[in-house]
Design an enzyme around this catalytic site. Structure first.
Site, PDB file in Angstrom:
ATOM      1  CG  HIS A 227     -36.592  48.730   8.580  1.00 45.34           C
ATOM      2  ND1 HIS A 227     -36.244  47.983   7.492  1.00 45.34           N
ATOM      3  CD2 HIS A 227     -37.413  47.957   9.319  1.00 45.34           C
ATOM      4  CE1 HIS A 227     -36.836  46.810   7.568  1.00 45.34           C
ATOM      5  NE2 HIS A 227     -37.556  46.755   8.672  1.00 45.34           N
TER       6      HIS A 227
HETATM    7  C1  UD1 Z   1     -42.134  46.825  11.267  1.00 39.10           C
HETATM    8  C2  UD1 Z   1     -41.857  45.355  11.525  1.00 39.10           C
HETATM    9  C3  UD1 Z   1     -40.648  44.907  10.722  1.00 39.10           C
HETATM   10  C4  UD1 Z   1     -40.804  45.238   9.259  1.00 39.10           C
HETATM   11  C5  UD1 Z   1     -41.084  46.717   9.134  1.00 39.10           C
HETATM   12  C6  UD1 Z   1     -41.255  47.150   7.710  1.00 39.10           C
HETATM   13  C7  UD1 Z   1     -42.464  44.581  13.777  1.00 39.10           C
HETATM   14  C8  UD1 Z   1     -41.891  44.086  15.047  1.00 39.10           C
HETATM   15  N1  UD1 Z   1     -41.565  45.098  12.918  1.00 39.10           N
HETATM   16  O1  UD1 Z   1     -41.016  47.556  11.753  1.00 39.10           O
HETATM   17  O2  UD1 Z   1     -40.510  43.505  10.853  1.00 39.10           O
HETATM   18  O3  UD1 Z   1     -39.619  44.883   8.579  1.00 39.10           O
HETATM   19  O4  UD1 Z   1     -42.275  47.024   9.866  1.00 39.10           O
HETATM   20  O5  UD1 Z   1     -41.467  48.519   7.609  1.00 39.10           O
HETATM   21  O6  UD1 Z   1     -43.636  44.474  13.560  1.00 39.10           O
HETATM   22  N2  UD1 Z   1     -43.748  54.931  11.816  1.00 39.10           N
HETATM   23  C9  UD1 Z   1     -44.211  56.022  11.141  1.00 39.10           C
HETATM   24  N3  UD1 Z   1     -45.254  55.828  10.256  1.00 39.10           N
HETATM   25  C10 UD1 Z   1     -45.816  54.615  10.036  1.00 39.10           C
HETATM   26  C11 UD1 Z   1     -45.324  53.517  10.736  1.00 39.10           C
HETATM   27  C12 UD1 Z   1     -44.288  53.682  11.624  1.00 39.10           C
HETATM   28  O7  UD1 Z   1     -43.739  57.134  11.302  1.00 39.10           O
HETATM   29  O8  UD1 Z   1     -46.740  54.512   9.210  1.00 39.10           O
HETATM   30  C13 UD1 Z   1     -42.610  55.125  12.755  1.00 39.10           C
HETATM   31  C14 UD1 Z   1     -43.048  55.368  14.163  1.00 39.10           C
HETATM   32  O9  UD1 Z   1     -42.110  56.221  14.745  1.00 39.10           O
HETATM   33  C15 UD1 Z   1     -42.934  54.012  14.806  1.00 39.10           C
HETATM   34  C16 UD1 Z   1     -41.715  53.441  14.077  1.00 39.10           C
HETATM   35  O10 UD1 Z   1     -41.822  53.946  12.749  1.00 39.10           O
HETATM   36  O11 UD1 Z   1     -42.788  54.050  16.186  1.00 39.10           O
HETATM   37  C17 UD1 Z   1     -41.663  51.940  14.064  1.00 39.10           C
HETATM   38  O12 UD1 Z   1     -42.856  51.380  13.514  1.00 39.10           O
HETATM   39  P1  UD1 Z   1     -43.268  49.869  13.893  1.00 39.10           P
HETATM   40  O13 UD1 Z   1     -44.476  49.470  13.158  1.00 39.10           O
HETATM   41  O14 UD1 Z   1     -43.299  49.719  15.386  1.00 39.10           O
HETATM   42  O15 UD1 Z   1     -42.023  49.016  13.406  1.00 39.10           O
HETATM   43  P2  UD1 Z   1     -41.145  49.093  12.063  1.00 39.10           P
HETATM   44  O16 UD1 Z   1     -39.778  49.543  12.416  1.00 39.10           O
HETATM   45  O17 UD1 Z   1     -41.860  49.801  10.966  1.00 39.10           O
END
Ligand code: UD1
Length: 365
Positions: A206
């Protein structure tokens, strides 16, 4: 009586917060308040873990959702500040290295409330990773720093953190693994996907460095296609990876690979069982490098660095360039020379949560 506000927000936080909240409840003299920032919100990225890990329903959910780093961090801060002003806790406990960690840590620190960071001191020394920035900044403003491995101690001392603030306590994520390992054996995930123990590899990716660039992600898929001639490949996919697969134009290709099974994100118990019975893990996750060390499963970490060097010292984990030839070469080496799976990091014994609770209960800020 100590009042403690614990914070969780993203998927890897939930496995870390579970043993802490349990230890706070088990030990008298602690009033525990749990705050979920809402950074992760999908059923399969959040609520499922609360159910499976018996984490009490959060007292508050800030429901921040997704956004750019600045938007998300700022929104968490804005919504968390009034919570601390109202509750006036003795300690705020943050875990890991996600945006929720630094956002809530910064709010606590500015309000003069004691800040405890669980999983402190880990360093990849790679500032292009958002998590590295979160780790460095959170540690700088923390009053109590709980470390999982000796590198954490070394890094913090080198950065000038006072020795008395640092406590080597073990690893709360491993507390959760050891607590749930037996229950995970009841999972039917292998049958559901027609997998045989030892006959498949588990993949998770990811990180932006692996899944935001079509050439890099494509080269990893090339490697998986090749590996698929020998092993079934199971890939429970993070939502952002799934989005990228589509936007980078790689989806048709991935779906057409006969031995690659793309699944929705799994719950904790299914995923633990899946990992523990696999012959190989390929990942860019931090936590899985640690979990495979305890499970004794060879792990190829598709990154140039790791903030968890003890997993490499123990022998199960190795860093591999995210490129087809490098991945296949590393797999061939692992097959020819299976790693020693008997060495385990010090204090990864299932009792880190208790140690942290004991220290917090007797610490004044
Ligand atoms: C976050 C953490 C990362 C961790 C990861 C585990 C930060 C900077 N990064 O990354 O360190 O390894 O979580 O999963 O905090 N999204 C969904 N549903 C959700 C959550 C996210 O669809 O419930 C999608 C959205 O498009 C969102 C993207 O995932 O914009 C990224 O989510 P985000 O929480 O910003 O970062 P992660 O890549 O999940």
């Amino acid at each position: 009586m100590q009042k403690i506000v614990s914070v969780c927000g993203a998927r890897p936080n939930f496995m870390k917060i579970a043993p802490l909240v349990r230890a706070f409840h088990a030990r008298g003299g602690i009033e525990s308040i749990l705050v979920h920032t809402g950074q992760h919100y999908d059923e399969r990225m959040s609520r499922l873990f609360f159910d499976e890990l018996d984490i009490p329903k959060p007292d508050l959910n800030l429901e921040v959702g997704s956004g750019s780093h600045a938007q998300q961090t700022a929104e968490i801060m804005k919504r968390f500040e009034p919570v601390l002003v109202e509750h006036q806790p003795d300690w705020v406990v943050v875990v890991g290295d996600v945006n929720s960690t630094i956002a809530c840590g910064l709010v606590a620190s500015k309000l003069g409330i004691g800040l405890a960071h669980v999983e402190a001191g880990l360093r990849s020394f790679d500032r292009s990773m958002p998590e590295e920035i979160n780790r460095v900044l959170t540690d700088t403003i923390s009053d109590l720093l709980f470390v999982t491995e000796s590198s954490g101690m070394t890094n913090l001392l080198a950065e000038g953190v006072a020795r008395e603030k640092i406590h080597f306590v073990g690893n709360v994520m491993i507390d959760t693994l050891l607590t749930h390992r037996e229950r995970a054996e009841d999972s039917t995930i292998l049958d559901e996907h027609n997998l045989t123990p030892g006959g498949y590899a588990v993949v998770t990716l990811h990180r932006p460095s692996n899944v935001d660039d079509a050439a890099v992600f494509g080269s990893i898929l090339d490697a998986l296609e090749e590996l698929g001639r020998e092993l079934d490949i199971v890939f429970p996919m993070h939502p952002r990876t799934r989005n990228n697969l589509a936007t980078l134009g790689l989806e048709t290709r991935a779906r057409g690979m006969s031995n690659l099974r793309i699944l929705d994100p799994l719950g904790y118990l299914d995923f633990l069982q899946l990992m523990s019975q696999s012959s190989l893990v390929l990942t860019d996750s931090g936590g899985m490098q640690e979990e495979t060390t305890i499970l004794g499963v060879p792990c190829l970490t598709l990154r140039h660095n790791t903030e968890r060097p003890v997993t490499i010292e123990c022998g199960t984990n190795r860093l591999v360039e995210p490129r087809k030839e490098a991945i296949l070469e590393a797999y061939a080496e692992v097959k020819a020379h299976p790693p020693d799976t008997t060495r385990k990091p010090e204090l990864w014994d299932g009792r880190a949560g208790e140690r942290i609770a004991a220290i917090l209960a007797s610490s004044r800020h």
